[in-house]
Design an enzyme around this catalytic site. Structure first.
Site, PDB file in Angstrom:
ATOM      1  N   GLU A 101     118.521 -21.674 -28.550  1.00 31.83           N
ATOM      2  CA  GLU A 101     117.119 -21.314 -28.647  1.00 31.83           C
ATOM      3  C   GLU A 101     116.910 -19.812 -28.499  1.00 31.83           C
ATOM      4  OE1 GLU A 101     115.442 -25.553 -27.022  1.00 31.83           O
ATOM      5  OE2 GLU A 101     114.672 -23.743 -26.122  1.00 31.83           O
ATOM      6  N   CYS A 114     114.012 -12.961 -26.595  1.00 29.98           N
ATOM      7  CA  CYS A 114     114.915 -13.491 -25.579  1.00 29.98           C
ATOM      8  C   CYS A 114     116.033 -14.234 -26.299  1.00 29.98           C
ATOM      9  CB  CYS A 114     114.111 -14.424 -24.663  1.00 29.98           C
ATOM     10  SG  CYS A 114     115.104 -15.133 -23.359  1.00 29.98           S
ATOM     11  N   CYS A 121     125.685 -23.626 -20.418  1.00 30.14           N
ATOM     12  CA  CYS A 121     126.075 -22.632 -19.424  1.00 30.14           C
ATOM     13  C   CYS A 121     126.985 -23.305 -18.401  1.00 30.14           C
ATOM     14  CB  CYS A 121     124.839 -22.064 -18.726  1.00 30.14           C
ATOM     15  SG  CYS A 121     125.229 -20.683 -17.621  1.00 30.14           S
ATOM     16  N   CYS A 125     123.493 -23.190 -11.947  1.00 34.85           N
ATOM     17  CA  CYS A 125     122.407 -22.803 -11.034  1.00 34.85           C
ATOM     18  C   CYS A 125     121.466 -24.008 -10.934  1.00 34.85           C
ATOM     19  CB  CYS A 125     121.663 -21.574 -11.568  1.00 34.85           C
ATOM     20  SG  CYS A 125     122.752 -20.138 -11.715  1.00 34.85           S
ATOM     21  N   CYS A 128     117.929 -24.312 -12.942  1.00 36.26           N
ATOM     22  CA  CYS A 128     117.886 -23.931 -14.355  1.00 36.26           C
ATOM     23  C   CYS A 128     118.226 -25.128 -15.241  1.00 36.26           C
ATOM     24  CB  CYS A 128     118.868 -22.788 -14.612  1.00 36.26           C
ATOM     25  SG  CYS A 128     118.936 -22.303 -16.352  1.00 36.26           S
ATOM     26  N   GLY A 170     122.795 -19.389 -21.370  1.00 36.88           N
ATOM     27  CA  GLY A 170     124.151 -18.903 -21.139  1.00 36.88           C
ATOM     28  C   GLY A 170     124.240 -17.710 -20.212  1.00 36.88           C
ATOM     29  N   GLU A 171     125.467 -17.410 -19.792  1.00 38.53           N
ATOM     30  CA  GLU A 171     125.737 -16.242 -18.960  1.00 38.53           C
ATOM     31  C   GLU A 171     126.406 -15.196 -19.857  1.00 38.53           C
ATOM     32  OE1 GLU A 171     125.214 -14.755 -15.983  1.00 38.53           O
ATOM     33  OE2 GLU A 171     126.491 -13.232 -16.883  1.00 38.53           O
ATOM     34  N   SER A 202     121.059  -9.759 -18.669  1.00 42.20           N
ATOM     35  CA  SER A 202     120.774 -10.370 -17.377  1.00 42.20           C
ATOM     36  C   SER A 202     121.994 -11.175 -16.946  1.00 42.20           C
ATOM     37  CB  SER A 202     119.557 -11.294 -17.508  1.00 42.20           C
ATOM     38  OG  SER A 202     119.300 -11.943 -16.286  1.00 42.20           O
ATOM     39  N   SER A 224     120.128 -11.761 -11.560  1.00 41.45           N
ATOM     40  CA  SER A 224     119.440 -12.945 -11.037  1.00 41.45           C
ATOM     41  C   SER A 224     119.826 -13.129  -9.582  1.00 41.45           C
ATOM     42  CB  SER A 224     119.846 -14.169 -11.860  1.00 41.45           C
ATOM     43  OG  SER A 224     119.361 -14.023 -13.168  1.00 41.45           O
ATOM     44  N   HIS A 226     117.686 -14.293  -6.552  1.00 40.83           N
ATOM     45  CA  HIS A 226     117.156 -15.602  -6.129  1.00 40.83           C
ATOM     46  C   HIS A 226     117.327 -15.973  -4.664  1.00 40.83           C
ATOM     47  CE1 HIS A 226     116.433 -15.950 -10.306  1.00 40.83           C
ATOM     48  NE2 HIS A 226     117.636 -16.331 -10.653  1.00 40.83           N
ATOM     49  N   CYS A 344     111.247 -19.347 -18.974  1.00 43.74           N
ATOM     50  CA  CYS A 344     112.545 -19.123 -18.330  1.00 43.74           C
ATOM     51  C   CYS A 344     113.110 -20.427 -17.807  1.00 43.74           C
ATOM     52  CB  CYS A 344     112.400 -18.227 -17.113  1.00 43.74           C
ATOM     53  SG  CYS A 344     111.787 -16.622 -17.452  1.00 43.74           S
TER      54      CYS A 344
HETATM   55  N1  SAH Z   1     122.682 -16.424 -16.973  1.00 46.63           N
HETATM   56  C1  SAH Z   1     121.930 -15.203 -17.000  1.00 46.63           C
HETATM   57  C2  SAH Z   1     120.939 -15.174 -18.118  1.00 46.63           C
HETATM   58  C3  SAH Z   1     119.795 -16.151 -17.958  1.00 46.63           C
HETATM   59  S1  SAH Z   1     118.372 -15.223 -17.735  1.00 46.63           S
HETATM   60  C4  SAH Z   1     121.296 -14.977 -15.639  1.00 46.63           C
HETATM   61  O1  SAH Z   1     121.436 -15.837 -14.795  1.00 46.63           O
HETATM   62  O2  SAH Z   1     120.752 -13.915 -15.397  1.00 46.63           O
HETATM   63  C5  SAH Z   1     117.179 -16.367 -17.348  1.00 46.63           C
HETATM   64  C6  SAH Z   1     116.448 -16.033 -16.054  1.00 46.63           C
HETATM   65  O3  SAH Z   1     115.549 -17.104 -15.772  1.00 46.63           O
HETATM   66  C7  SAH Z   1     117.416 -15.942 -14.894  1.00 46.63           C
HETATM   67  O4  SAH Z   1     116.965 -15.042 -13.934  1.00 46.63           O
HETATM   68  C8  SAH Z   1     117.342 -17.338 -14.367  1.00 46.63           C
HETATM   69  O5  SAH Z   1     117.809 -17.404 -13.054  1.00 46.63           O
HETATM   70  C9  SAH Z   1     115.867 -17.639 -14.492  1.00 46.63           C
HETATM   71  N2  SAH Z   1     115.578 -19.080 -14.493  1.00 46.63           N
HETATM   72  C10 SAH Z   1     116.420 -20.084 -14.762  1.00 46.63           C
HETATM   73  N3  SAH Z   1     115.794 -21.260 -14.624  1.00 46.63           N
HETATM   74  C11 SAH Z   1     114.529 -21.004 -14.254  1.00 46.63           C
HETATM   75  C12 SAH Z   1     113.388 -21.816 -13.997  1.00 46.63           C
HETATM   76  N4  SAH Z   1     113.442 -23.134 -14.095  1.00 46.63           N
HETATM   77  N5  SAH Z   1     112.246 -21.197 -13.662  1.00 46.63           N
HETATM   78  C13 SAH Z   1     112.177 -19.847 -13.607  1.00 46.63           C
HETATM   79  N6  SAH Z   1     113.218 -19.037 -13.860  1.00 46.63           N
HETATM   80  C14 SAH Z   1     114.389 -19.606 -14.175  1.00 46.63           C
END
Ligand code: SAH
Length: 370
Positions: A101, A114, A121, A125, A128, A170-171, A202, A224, A226, A344
């Site tokens: 996507e 984006c 992935c 996490c 996600c 993905g990462e 990211s 990220s 968190h 996100c």
């Molecule tokens: N894997 C990379 C790229 C993903 S970026 C990373 O972790 O940075 C997507 C961003 O959205 C990341 O900061 C991720 O942690 C955040 N994200 C993932 N799931 C989410 C959710 N359900 N609600 C809000 N943010 C989320």
């Protein structure tokens, strides 16, 4: 039936897989001058021409060679949706049938795309939805830059992509070479010409790759975060067990040295009762003081069976005020594209409207949800 052409097609080179350096080497291998690389890039990325026969500044034999041995193919659109807030999402299918996507987020002064870096992935996490589907494979450079090309082609004159964030599925740092080549193309004046400040990668904190990135590709970095304790981050972002906070912050400091006044953007998803206490806010202040940083608070976007709820607006605003007062520029990410599952952490590469799965997309079958 002769299956030779199909087999041969597999062996064709997709020229979207090469950045300028790769294309220069490719043309050198054909005995062609280096400028062929930039000529090709202009045709493909700026003129939208993908038929070698139309590349009129190439000699006839060169065109014939490219026609026989190469192709320029992006992932195919299987679904296109427009949200009520102007966000657009494309579900794209790769030649192997994987789905990814890509989301376009228009704002007053910019248009951000984006982009996904992997199918699924591996990082698990817990908040996600992409993580729930597990890891399938890395995207090729063609599939990554192809997302930009598909989006810009579909947007046409109506909007311009001014920023790219590698924040889709993905990462990105676990698909290092392909992502770096694609980001080079995003920034190359003969392709999309975006400034390094407008291309952001990211990461959840793949520390060794962060150091490597600092050496080979100067783009903006988002991390990220968190959680502010290893105990909690180990649970939310399990790669923290391998690269704990102290190592992560050191890698950020190193990256920030790339340029004066450079800042790292930290992303912090706001989870009700999990990481949203006032103690967490003070922990954030202490941690982020050690790095030139900005903070982006992300309201949690729920997905089916997600174990969390979003922190209250009050709490999110309280975090914002506290952090700003402490001198850390803090913004709250607006949730966009929610009505088409484009926010996100909601990207899963699936076609939400399964009744349309059979459709091979043509402009006429585009599904505008708004
Ligand atoms: N894997 C990379 C790229 C993903 S970026 C990373 O972790 O940075 C997507 C961003 O959205 C990341 O900061 C991720 O942690 C955040 N994200 C993932 N799931 C989410 C959710 N359900 N609600 C809000 N943010 C989320």
């Amino acid at each position: 039936m002769n299956s030779a052409p199909a087999l041969a097609k597999e062996k064709l080179i997709n020229l979207l897989d090469y950045d300028r350096e790769g294309l220069t080497a490719f043309f050198a291998g054909l005995g062609e001058k280096a400028f062929r690389a930039t000529q090709l890039m202009k045709w493909v990325y700026q003129e939208g021409v993908t038929d070698f026969n139309l590349m009129t500044n190439f000699s006839k034999p060169l065109r014939a060679y490219l026609q026989e041995h190469c192709h320029i193919t992006t992932p195919q659109i299987v679904l296109e949706k427009a949200a009520s807030d102007g966000v657009r999402k494309w579900v794209l299918e790769t030649s192997c049938g994987n789905r990814i996507e890509t989301v376009f987020i228009p704002e007053e002064s910019r248009g951000t795309l984006c982009v996904s870096s992997q199918v699924g992935c591996a990082l698990a996490c817990t908040f996600c939805s992409t993580a729930q589907q597990g890891f399938n494979r890395n995207l090729t450079t063609a599939e990554i830059i192809g997302q930009v090309k598909v989006a810009q082609d579909r947007l046409g004159q109506s909007a311009k992509i001014t920023n790219v964030v590698m924040m889709g599925m993905g990462e990105p740092l676990l698909n290092f070479d392909n992502v770096v080549a694609a980001m080079h193309l995003m920034m190359d004046d003969f392709a999309y010409g975006l400034s390094k400040r407008r291309v952001t990668i990211s990461t959840s904190g793949v520390v060794p790759a962060m150091y490597r990135l600092t050496q080979v590709c100067d783009v903006s970095l988002a991390v990220s975060l968190h959680a502010v304790t290893n105990e909690l981050r180990d649970q939310l972002v399990p790669i923290n067990k391998k690269y704990p906070l102290a190592e992560l912050m050191e890698a950020c400091r190193e990256n920030a040295k790339l340029a004066p006044r450079r800042t790292i953007t930290f992303e912090y998803v706001m989870l009700n009762g999990i990481n949203d206490s006032l103690e967490d806010a003070h922990g954030l202040i202490n941690l982020l003081r050690t790095v030139p940083s900005k903070l982006n608070l992300i309201p949690f976007n729920p997905f089916p069976n997600s174990p969390y709820t979003c922190a209250s607006n009050n709490r999110i605003n309280q975090f914002k005020t506290l952090l700003n007062k402490a001198g850390i520029v803090t913004t709250v990410r607006k949730t966009r594209g929610e009505d088409i599952d484009a926010a996100c952490g909601q990207l899963v590469g699936q076609v939400a409207d399964k009744s349309r799965r059979h459709l091979k997309i043509k402009p006429a079958s585009v599904d505008y949800a708004a």
